[in-house]
Write a protein that holds these residues in place. Structure first.
Motif, PDB file in Angstrom:
ATOM      1  N   MET A   1    -113.099 -38.141  57.280  1.00 29.74           N
ATOM      2  CA  MET A   1    -113.663 -36.873  56.892  1.00 29.74           C
ATOM      3  C   MET A   1    -114.685 -37.136  55.801  1.00 29.74           C
ATOM      4  SD  MET A   1    -111.816 -33.389  55.474  1.00 29.74           S
ATOM      5  CE  MET A   1    -111.227 -34.123  53.954  1.00 29.74           C
ATOM      6  N   TYR A   2    -115.714 -36.320  55.762  1.00 27.63           N
ATOM      7  CA  TYR A   2    -116.807 -36.538  54.825  1.00 27.63           C
ATOM      8  C   TYR A   2    -117.151 -35.255  54.088  1.00 27.63           C
ATOM      9  CZ  TYR A   2    -117.431 -40.496  57.964  1.00 27.63           C
ATOM     10  OH  TYR A   2    -117.235 -41.614  58.741  1.00 27.63           O
ATOM     11  N   LEU A   3    -117.709 -35.439  52.938  1.00 28.02           N
ATOM     12  CA  LEU A   3    -118.293 -34.335  52.198  1.00 28.02           C
ATOM     13  C   LEU A   3    -119.664 -34.783  51.713  1.00 28.02           C
ATOM     14  CD1 LEU A   3    -117.842 -31.439  51.070  1.00 28.02           C
ATOM     15  CD2 LEU A   3    -117.140 -32.533  48.930  1.00 28.02           C
ATOM     16  N   GLN A   4    -120.689 -34.236  52.318  1.00 24.62           N
ATOM     17  CA  GLN A   4    -122.052 -34.498  51.891  1.00 24.62           C
ATOM     18  C   GLN A   4    -122.412 -33.506  50.807  1.00 24.62           C
ATOM     19  OE1 GLN A   4    -124.286 -36.974  52.879  1.00 24.62           O
ATOM     20  NE2 GLN A   4    -125.480 -36.177  51.165  1.00 24.62           N
ATOM     21  N   MET A   5    -122.721 -34.007  49.644  1.00 20.31           N
ATOM     22  CA  MET A   5    -123.013 -33.175  48.493  1.00 20.31           C
ATOM     23  C   MET A   5    -124.472 -33.360  48.117  1.00 20.31           C
ATOM     24  SD  MET A   5    -119.570 -33.732  46.210  1.00 20.31           S
ATOM     25  CE  MET A   5    -119.934 -35.465  45.900  1.00 20.31           C
ATOM     26  N   ASN A   6    -125.234 -32.306  48.246  1.00 17.18           N
ATOM     27  CA  ASN A   6    -126.645 -32.316  47.898  1.00 17.18           C
ATOM     28  C   ASN A   6    -126.897 -31.411  46.703  1.00 17.18           C
ATOM     29  OD1 ASN A   6    -127.195 -33.969  50.152  1.00 17.18           O
ATOM     30  ND2 ASN A   6    -127.558 -32.187  51.470  1.00 17.18           N
ATOM     31  N   SER A   7    -128.021 -31.632  46.069  1.00 21.86           N
ATOM     32  CA  SER A   7    -128.422 -30.808  44.926  1.00 21.86           C
ATOM     33  C   SER A   7    -127.303 -30.677  43.915  1.00 21.86           C
ATOM     34  CB  SER A   7    -128.880 -29.425  45.406  1.00 21.86           C
ATOM     35  OG  SER A   7    -129.954 -29.526  46.321  1.00 21.86           O
ATOM     36  N   LEU A   8    -126.739 -31.792  43.560  1.00 20.63           N
ATOM     37  CA  LEU A   8    -125.587 -31.781  42.667  1.00 20.63           C
ATOM     38  C   LEU A   8    -125.945 -31.218  41.301  1.00 20.63           C
ATOM     39  CD1 LEU A   8    -124.005 -35.138  43.730  1.00 20.63           C
ATOM     40  CD2 LEU A   8    -122.795 -32.954  43.663  1.00 20.63           C
ATOM     41  N   LYS A   9    -125.006 -30.499  40.757  1.00 21.40           N
ATOM     42  CA  LYS A   9    -125.141 -29.888  39.450  1.00 21.40           C
ATOM     43  C   LYS A   9    -124.111 -30.471  38.495  1.00 21.40           C
ATOM     44  CE  LYS A   9    -126.338 -25.450  41.608  1.00 21.40           C
ATOM     45  NZ  LYS A   9    -125.952 -24.026  41.727  1.00 21.40           N
ATOM     46  N   PHE A  10    -124.384 -30.321  37.227  1.00 22.15           N
ATOM     47  CA  PHE A  10    -123.422 -30.767  36.232  1.00 22.15           C
ATOM     48  C   PHE A  10    -122.059 -30.116  36.458  1.00 22.15           C
ATOM     49  CE2 PHE A  10    -121.341 -30.064  32.116  1.00 22.15           C
ATOM     50  CZ  PHE A  10    -121.154 -31.373  31.725  1.00 22.15           C
TER      51      PHE A  10
ATOM     52  N   LYS B   1    -121.768 -23.385  48.583  1.00 23.21           N
ATOM     53  CA  LYS B   1    -122.418 -22.951  49.814  1.00 23.21           C
ATOM     54  C   LYS B   1    -123.898 -23.292  49.791  1.00 23.21           C
ATOM     55  CE  LYS B   1    -119.366 -19.084  50.964  1.00 23.21           C
ATOM     56  NZ  LYS B   1    -119.251 -17.611  51.031  1.00 23.21           N
ATOM     57  N   GLY B   2    -124.362 -23.851  50.887  1.00 24.56           N
ATOM     58  CA  GLY B   2    -125.752 -24.230  50.998  1.00 24.56           C
ATOM     59  C   GLY B   2    -126.081 -25.587  50.433  1.00 24.56           C
TER      60      GLY B   2
END
Length: 125
Positions: A79-88, A65-66
Motif C-alpha cells: 500500500m502506498y501514500l503519495q504525499m504532494n505539496s507537503l506542509k509543516f 484532500k487534493g
C-alpha cells in the motif's frame, strides 16, 4: 494475521513530495480495508487516507484532500501514500493499518485490527 510495516518517511522541505510504502507480511491485504493514520506530538491519531476492500473506494481526511493519494498493489502486497505539496502541519508519525472494518467506519481507528510501527515524516518550513 497480516502485519503491515511502513517505510519511506524522512525529512523534506515544505512543498516537496514523499511516498510512503506499507508492506504486508504474514499475509496479504486481500479482504482488508487499509488506511493511513498519523499522529503528531500532542495530537490524537488522525485519519489520513483509506481504501476499502469492498468497492475499492478511496477516502481522505479533509486536511490532505487534493494533496495525498492512497493506492494499493495487492499483487505486490503493498500500500502506498503519495504525499504532494507537503506542509509543516503534515509532520507526524505515519501509520498504516489494516482491518475488516465496514466502509462507513473506515475513518475510525477502532476498525483496524493490525497496525504498523510508524514512520516519521518531518516537513521543514
Amino acid at each position: 494475521q497480516v502485519q503491515p510495516g511502513e517505510s519511506g518517511g524522512g525529512l523534506v522541505q515544505a512543498g516537496e513530495s514523499l511516498r510512503l510504502s506499507c508492506a504486508a507480511s504474514g499475509g496479504t491485504f486481500n479482504g482488508y480495508s487499509t488506511s493511513w493514520f498519523r499522529q503528531a506530538p500532542g495530537k490524537e491519531r488522525e485519519f489520513v487516507a483509506g481504501i476499502s476492500w469492498v468497492g475499492n473506494y478511496q477516502y481522505y481526511g479533509d486536511s490532505v484532500k487534493g494533496r495525498f493519494t492512497i493506492s494499493r498493489d495487492n499483487a505486490k502486497l503493498m500500500m502506498y501514500l503519495q504525499m504532494n505539496s507537503l506542509k509543516f502541519e503534515d509532520t507526524a508519525v505515519y501509520y498504516c493499518a489494516a482491518g475488516r472494518t465496514i466502509t462507513s467506519q473506515i475513518r475510525a481507528t477502532a476498525g483496524y485490527s493490525t497496525w504498523g510501527q510508524g514512520t516519521q515524516v518531518t516537513v521543514s518550513s
